[in-house]
Scaffold this motif. Sequence first.
Motif, PDB file in Angstrom:
ATOM      1  N   GLU A 117       2.615  42.776  10.387  1.00  0.00           N
ATOM      2  CA  GLU A 117       1.427  43.541  10.021  1.00  0.00           C
ATOM      3  C   GLU A 117       0.186  43.138  10.805  1.00  0.00           C
ATOM      4  O   GLU A 117      -0.715  43.954  10.982  1.00  0.00           O
ATOM      5  CB  GLU A 117       1.155  43.419   8.515  1.00  0.00           C
ATOM      6  N   ARG A 118       0.126  41.914  11.306  1.00  0.00           N
ATOM      7  CA  ARG A 118      -1.084  41.493  12.023  1.00  0.00           C
ATOM      8  C   ARG A 118      -1.328  42.322  13.271  1.00  0.00           C
ATOM      9  O   ARG A 118      -2.472  42.470  13.708  1.00  0.00           O
ATOM     10  CB  ARG A 118      -1.065  40.004  12.328  1.00  0.00           C
ATOM     11  N   LEU A 119      -0.272  42.903  13.846  1.00  0.00           N
ATOM     12  CA  LEU A 119      -0.452  43.774  15.010  1.00  0.00           C
ATOM     13  C   LEU A 119      -1.351  44.961  14.689  1.00  0.00           C
ATOM     14  O   LEU A 119      -2.063  45.461  15.556  1.00  0.00           O
ATOM     15  CB  LEU A 119       0.899  44.302  15.518  1.00  0.00           C
ATOM     16  N   LEU A 120      -1.304  45.429  13.460  1.00  0.00           N
ATOM     17  CA  LEU A 120      -2.078  46.601  13.078  1.00  0.00           C
ATOM     18  C   LEU A 120      -3.577  46.380  13.232  1.00  0.00           C
ATOM     19  O   LEU A 120      -4.320  47.329  13.502  1.00  0.00           O
ATOM     20  CB  LEU A 120      -1.738  47.023  11.642  1.00  0.00           C
ATOM     21  N   ALA A 121      -4.033  45.147  13.079  1.00  0.00           N
ATOM     22  CA  ALA A 121      -5.453  44.834  13.250  1.00  0.00           C
ATOM     23  C   ALA A 121      -5.788  44.477  14.696  1.00  0.00           C
ATOM     24  O   ALA A 121      -6.948  44.536  15.095  1.00  0.00           O
ATOM     25  CB  ALA A 121      -5.836  43.669  12.329  1.00  0.00           C
ATOM     26  N   GLU A 122      -4.779  44.124  15.491  1.00  0.00           N
ATOM     27  CA  GLU A 122      -5.013  43.653  16.860  1.00  0.00           C
ATOM     28  C   GLU A 122      -4.962  44.753  17.910  1.00  0.00           C
ATOM     29  O   GLU A 122      -5.555  44.621  18.973  1.00  0.00           O
ATOM     30  CB  GLU A 122      -3.969  42.591  17.232  1.00  0.00           C
ATOM     31  N   LEU A 123      -4.232  45.831  17.646  1.00  0.00           N
ATOM     32  CA  LEU A 123      -3.977  46.843  18.670  1.00  0.00           C
ATOM     33  C   LEU A 123      -4.887  48.054  18.538  1.00  0.00           C
ATOM     34  O   LEU A 123      -5.270  48.435  17.442  1.00  0.00           O
ATOM     35  CB  LEU A 123      -2.520  47.291  18.611  1.00  0.00           C
ATOM     36  N   SER A 124      -5.171  48.667  19.686  1.00  0.00           N
ATOM     37  CA  SER A 124      -5.934  49.915  19.684  1.00  0.00           C
ATOM     38  C   SER A 124      -4.984  51.080  19.899  1.00  0.00           C
ATOM     39  O   SER A 124      -3.872  50.906  20.395  1.00  0.00           O
ATOM     40  CB  SER A 124      -6.983  49.880  20.796  1.00  0.00           C
ATOM     41  N   CYS A 141      -3.957  48.071   5.250  1.00  0.00           N
ATOM     42  CA  CYS A 141      -3.701  47.542   6.589  1.00  0.00           C
ATOM     43  C   CYS A 141      -3.362  48.626   7.605  1.00  0.00           C
ATOM     44  O   CYS A 141      -3.255  48.355   8.787  1.00  0.00           O
ATOM     45  CB  CYS A 141      -2.639  46.447   6.569  1.00  0.00           C
ATOM     46  N   ILE A 142      -3.217  49.873   7.154  1.00  0.00           N
ATOM     47  CA  ILE A 142      -2.929  50.965   8.089  1.00  0.00           C
ATOM     48  C   ILE A 142      -4.227  51.357   8.793  1.00  0.00           C
ATOM     49  O   ILE A 142      -5.227  51.642   8.133  1.00  0.00           O
ATOM     50  CB  ILE A 142      -2.326  52.175   7.356  1.00  0.00           C
ATOM     51  N   PRO A 143      -4.228  51.377  10.140  1.00  0.00           N
ATOM     52  CA  PRO A 143      -5.441  51.754  10.866  1.00  0.00           C
ATOM     53  C   PRO A 143      -5.897  53.174  10.495  1.00  0.00           C
ATOM     54  O   PRO A 143      -5.075  54.050  10.205  1.00  0.00           O
ATOM     55  CB  PRO A 143      -5.015  51.692  12.333  1.00  0.00           C
ATOM     56  N   ALA A 144      -7.196  53.380  10.525  1.00  0.00           N
ATOM     57  CA  ALA A 144      -7.766  54.689  10.196  1.00  0.00           C
ATOM     58  C   ALA A 144      -7.144  55.764  11.083  1.00  0.00           C
ATOM     59  O   ALA A 144      -7.018  55.592  12.291  1.00  0.00           O
ATOM     60  CB  ALA A 144      -9.279  54.664  10.386  1.00  0.00           C
ATOM     61  N   GLY A 145      -6.741  56.848  10.462  1.00  0.00           N
ATOM     62  CA  GLY A 145      -6.176  57.974  11.197  1.00  0.00           C
ATOM     63  C   GLY A 145      -4.692  57.872  11.489  1.00  0.00           C
ATOM     64  O   GLY A 145      -4.083  58.833  11.947  1.00  0.00           O
ATOM     65  N   ALA A 146      -4.089  56.713  11.255  1.00  0.00           N
ATOM     66  CA  ALA A 146      -2.654  56.542  11.526  1.00  0.00           C
ATOM     67  C   ALA A 146      -1.838  57.056  10.347  1.00  0.00           C
ATOM     68  O   ALA A 146      -2.281  57.021   9.205  1.00  0.00           O
ATOM     69  CB  ALA A 146      -2.330  55.072  11.789  1.00  0.00           C
ATOM     70  N   VAL A 147      -0.636  57.526  10.653  1.00  0.00           N
ATOM     71  CA  VAL A 147       0.273  57.983   9.607  1.00  0.00           C
ATOM     72  C   VAL A 147       1.327  56.910   9.358  1.00  0.00           C
ATOM     73  O   VAL A 147       1.639  56.111  10.246  1.00  0.00           O
ATOM     74  CB  VAL A 147       0.951  59.322   9.990  1.00  0.00           C
ATOM     75  N   LEU A 148       1.868  56.900   8.157  1.00  0.00           N
ATOM     76  CA  LEU A 148       2.917  55.958   7.780  1.00  0.00           C
ATOM     77  C   LEU A 148       4.226  56.732   7.709  1.00  0.00           C
ATOM     78  O   LEU A 148       4.317  57.756   7.026  1.00  0.00           O
ATOM     79  CB  LEU A 148       2.593  55.330   6.421  1.00  0.00           C
ATOM     80  N   ILE A 149       5.243  56.235   8.441  1.00  0.00           N
ATOM     81  CA  ILE A 149       6.540  56.913   8.496  1.00  0.00           C
ATOM     82  C   ILE A 149       7.649  55.867   8.369  1.00  0.00           C
ATOM     83  O   ILE A 149       7.546  54.779   8.935  1.00  0.00           O
ATOM     84  CB  ILE A 149       6.711  57.685   9.835  1.00  0.00           C
ATOM     85  N   GLU A 150       8.709  56.217   7.684  1.00  0.00           N
ATOM     86  CA  GLU A 150       9.870  55.336   7.554  1.00  0.00           C
ATOM     87  C   GLU A 150      10.708  55.446   8.829  1.00  0.00           C
ATOM     88  O   GLU A 150      10.824  56.517   9.408  1.00  0.00           O
ATOM     89  CB  GLU A 150      10.661  55.770   6.304  1.00  0.00           C
ATOM     90  N   ILE A 151      11.257  54.343   9.293  1.00  0.00           N
ATOM     91  CA  ILE A 151      11.922  54.258  10.597  1.00  0.00           C
ATOM     92  C   ILE A 151      13.091  55.235  10.765  1.00  0.00           C
ATOM     93  O   ILE A 151      13.394  55.653  11.877  1.00  0.00           O
ATOM     94  CB  ILE A 151      12.357  52.814  10.921  1.00  0.00           C
ATOM     95  N   ASN A 152      13.747  55.630   9.686  1.00  0.00           N
ATOM     96  CA  ASN A 152      14.879  56.542   9.814  1.00  0.00           C
ATOM     97  C   ASN A 152      14.482  58.022   9.806  1.00  0.00           C
ATOM     98  O   ASN A 152      15.345  58.891   9.944  1.00  0.00           O
ATOM     99  CB  ASN A 152      15.911  56.264   8.711  1.00  0.00           C
TER     100      ASN A 152
END
Length: 172
Positions: A117-124, A141-152
């Motif tokens: 999860e720490r990548l979510l705060a580090e990446l643009s 922890c989800i960046p603003a504007g990003a969508v959450l999707i299950e890997i499958n």
Amino acid sequence: MAAAVYQITGYKNTGKTTLMCRLIDYLSSRNRKVATIKHDGHQFEAEPAGVDTARHRASGAVWSAITSGERTAIVKEKSSSLEELIAEAPHDAFVLVEGFKMESYPKLVIVRREEDERLLAELSGVTAVVTWPGYRLQDNCIPAGAVLIEINDIDRIGDHIEQVGKEAVLRN
């Protein structure tokens, strides 16, 4: 510049390569040409020792190519930036990039474990967060504007990256 560029990022053993292969299948089934670029954090050897082109490079060649009726492979004895590689990709291909976390292209981040999860705060440029089945992200922890999707959910991931790619091409 390629038709669209989208990055698949995450830490080691989160499923990046498997997801890349599934997305290549998905995009190809929609009649999209797909080119791929992978970052390897280690020194790699693309050819077995002793093959002709490896022998050429061992003798001092800084660039070697081999071609047949079906395929061409080029090996350079230098690192290439992501920009250089994208410039060499087919201009009508959707370019999927595995890795290169710090580049500014639109990207998804695969989260398999809490430490990911720490990548979510580090990446643009994060437009999607992809999680493994049953994994629950920590709150906020989800960046603003990003969508959450299950890997499958390959259809949803594929539709998302295709849409983001189209929007990026229209802006450029």
